[in-house]
Design a protein around this motif. Structure first.
Motif, short mmCIF file in Angstrom:
data_model
loop_
_atom_site.label_atom_id
_atom_site.label_comp_id
_atom_site.label_asym_id
_atom_site.label_seq_id
_atom_site.Cartn_x
_atom_site.Cartn_y
_atom_site.Cartn_z
N GLN A 242 -101.18 -109.46 -55.44
CA GLN A 242 -100.53 -110.76 -55.98
C GLN A 242 -99.09 -110.64 -55.51
O GLN A 242 -98.35 -111.36 -55.08
CB GLN A 242 -100.77 -110.90 -57.33
CG GLN A 242 -102.10 -111.60 -57.57
CD GLN A 242 -102.41 -112.04 -59.09
OE1 GLN A 242 -102.84 -111.18 -59.70
NE2 GLN A 242 -101.70 -113.04 -59.47
N LYS B 69 -98.31 -110.86 -51.85
CA LYS B 69 -98.34 -112.27 -51.51
C LYS B 69 -96.97 -112.77 -51.81
O LYS B 69 -96.26 -113.58 -50.98
CB LYS B 69 -99.39 -112.79 -52.20
CG LYS B 69 -99.76 -114.43 -51.66
CD LYS B 69 -100.85 -114.80 -52.24
CE LYS B 69 -101.18 -116.45 -52.02
NZ LYS B 69 -102.25 -117.03 -52.43
N LEU C 233 -100.55 -115.17 -43.32
CA LEU C 233 -100.08 -114.37 -44.58
C LEU C 233 -99.88 -112.73 -43.98
O LEU C 233 -99.24 -112.12 -44.67
CB LEU C 233 -100.95 -114.68 -45.87
CG LEU C 233 -100.63 -113.67 -46.73
CD1 LEU C 233 -99.17 -114.19 -47.65
CD2 LEU C 233 -101.77 -114.06 -48.07
N LEU D 12 -106.52 -110.08 -51.71
CA LEU D 12 -105.71 -111.20 -51.15
C LEU D 12 -106.65 -112.37 -50.92
O LEU D 12 -106.01 -113.44 -51.41
CB LEU D 12 -104.86 -110.83 -50.17
CG LEU D 12 -103.65 -109.88 -50.10
CD1 LEU D 12 -103.14 -109.11 -48.65
CD2 LEU D 12 -102.43 -110.55 -50.86
#
Length: 447
Positions: free
Chosen positions: A438, A441, A26, A70
């Protein structure tokens, strides 16, 4: 043949962090789409240009905080321990395997001394939203708003009762103008001049530990000291576009219209529709949405009534006669109006005394039924009817997939159930950085 493995912890190997971090991690995906150098530009004014010891790079500082949000690391001390051993985190921060990780006190001291009175968290959040807009992930046409409670770092049993001044609502001046115009239309004398709006003292529970929090008493919710996160999410890809923190004693509808206006000014949204739950179904909110020419879709909450009594919906308003018609056919006519904007419609006691439904209609000892109607009731009825329209149904169904899902992810995956710090400033920082994480992400996964 089974052999015992030899020790390998002290062997020298030629490796790079680039080799150790998976290509689909990620943090790799976030780093590929976001240039974090904007953090240095946003914080430059908070540092001295030509004096003092070299400061910790603010880009590294905030990127480390983003890692914590995260991956749901709820403590900065725990975050430091994770940074020491996690090679993906070190790669993301630009640290070598042997570089020293900043102490936990470095984060807290920077917050207390450098960032306390700044709006840096808000500016970083806004910048992330702007980058999401550049990637086409924000439409700005339909916005969903809701609130959730965040437990304050305070014991609910340690409080004092204090007289707190209640600030008058911002819409009172507009309401007063509407009342004056309505009374003139009905041929009524104007009400006495309203006294200057002054804060009214109210006895409230104030936490001894975190005075900024509010004591929450709501049906189906836990009691105690909490904050409310009033969050707005865009309807296209559920990017969070606004975060606003209040004590839990503040009603959801109070900051709503002001925060809508803030987003339209800040991001230039061409807003067309909004979706909210039944807690926002007030006359002031409906009038505000109509005034802004927005298609408002608000959930329905069945109004409470005394047991065994007829609900108000059985009394039908007749606009031509400006009166309410009861189930037995009698019309209640307009009598008076209050300064709060409510018209009172009274029945004829002579007729009601012999009515077969009197016992389920009113308990008034003078046999008079009174039905109230707000001066902005027309706007409220129009907004209330939209949840039954095909477009309104589609808008409202998406609410649970956007703002409600956003809160669920924040609490389940990003350590957002509890306030990390005391005071509304610390809670605001936590809310904004968590929401920004958020968004990062979502942007990475959508790329």
């Amino acid at each position: 043949m089974l052999k015992d493995p030899g020790p390998t912890q002290h062997e020298l190997e030629m490796v790079t962090l680039e080799e150790l971090v998976p290509s689909d991690h990620l943090l790799r995906r976030i780093d590929a789409i976001i240039d974090f150098s904007f953090i240095r530009d946003e914080t430059r004014h908070l540092y001295c240009e030509d004096n003092g010891r070299p400061a910790l790079d603010p880009v590294l500082l905030f990127k480390a905080l983003f890692i914590g949000y995260l991956f749901g690391i709820r403590s900065e001390r725990q975050l430091v321990r994770e940074l020491q051993v996690n090679v993906a985190y070190r790669w993301f921060l630009g640290l070598r395997l042997t570089d020293k990780v900043p102490d936990a006190s470095t984060f807290s001291q920077n917050r207390r001394r450098r960032f306390r009175d700044s709006d840096i968290a808000q500016r970083l959040f806004d910048h992330v939203v702007e980058q999401a807009m550049q990637q086409g992930l924000v439409g700005g046409r339909v916005l969903y708003t809701d609130s959730t409670h965040i437990k304050a770092n305070a014991n609910r049993r340690r409080f004092t009762m204090q007289e707190v001044e209640t600030t008058p609502q911002a819409y009172l001046a507009e309401l007063e103008e509407a009342v004056v115009a309505d009374r003139e239309a009905h041929g009524k004398k104007p009400l006495p001049p309203r006294r200057e709006a002054e804060p009214e003292p109210t006895a409230k529970k104030i936490s001894d530990t975190d005075p900024d929090s509010g004591y929450m008493v709501r049906e189906g919710k836990p009691k105690g000291f909490f904050y409310l996160d009033h969050r707005t999410v865009d309807g296209r890809h559920a990017i969070i576009t606004d975060v606003h923190i209040t004590p839990a004693s503040v009603h959801d509808s109070v900051p709503y219209l002001e925060r809508l206006d803030r987003q339209r000014r800040r991001f230039g949204f061409d807003l067309a529709a909004v979706g909210v739950d039944a807690g926002y179904f007030t006359a002031a909110i409906c009038q505000g949405l109509e005034k802004r020419q927005l298609y408002g879709v608000i959930g329905y909450c069945r109004p409470s009534k005394p047991k065994g009594m007829m609900p108000k919906r059985l009394f039908v308003y007749d606009a031509d006669q400006d009166g309410y018609r009861c189930p037995e056919g009698q019309t209640r006519s307009f009598r008076t109006e209050t300064g709060e904007g409510y018209r009172h419609y009274h029945s004829d006691p002579v007729w009601c005394r012999e009515c077969p439904r009197l016992a389920t209609c009113t308990r008034n000892q003078h046999y008079r039924k009174t039905v109230t109607r707000h001066v902005w009731e027309d706007a409220k009825e129009r907004v209330g009817s939209r949840r039954l329209e095909p477009v309104g149904k589609r808008i409202y169904e998406r609410r649970k997939e956007t703002v409600e899902r956003s809160f669920a992810d924040a609490k389940q995956l990003h350590g957002y159930r509890y306030a990390r710090m005391r005071g509304i400033a610390g809670m605001r920082e936590q809310a904004l950085l968590c929401a920004a994480a958020q968004n990062l992400k979502k942007m990475a996964l959508a790329a």
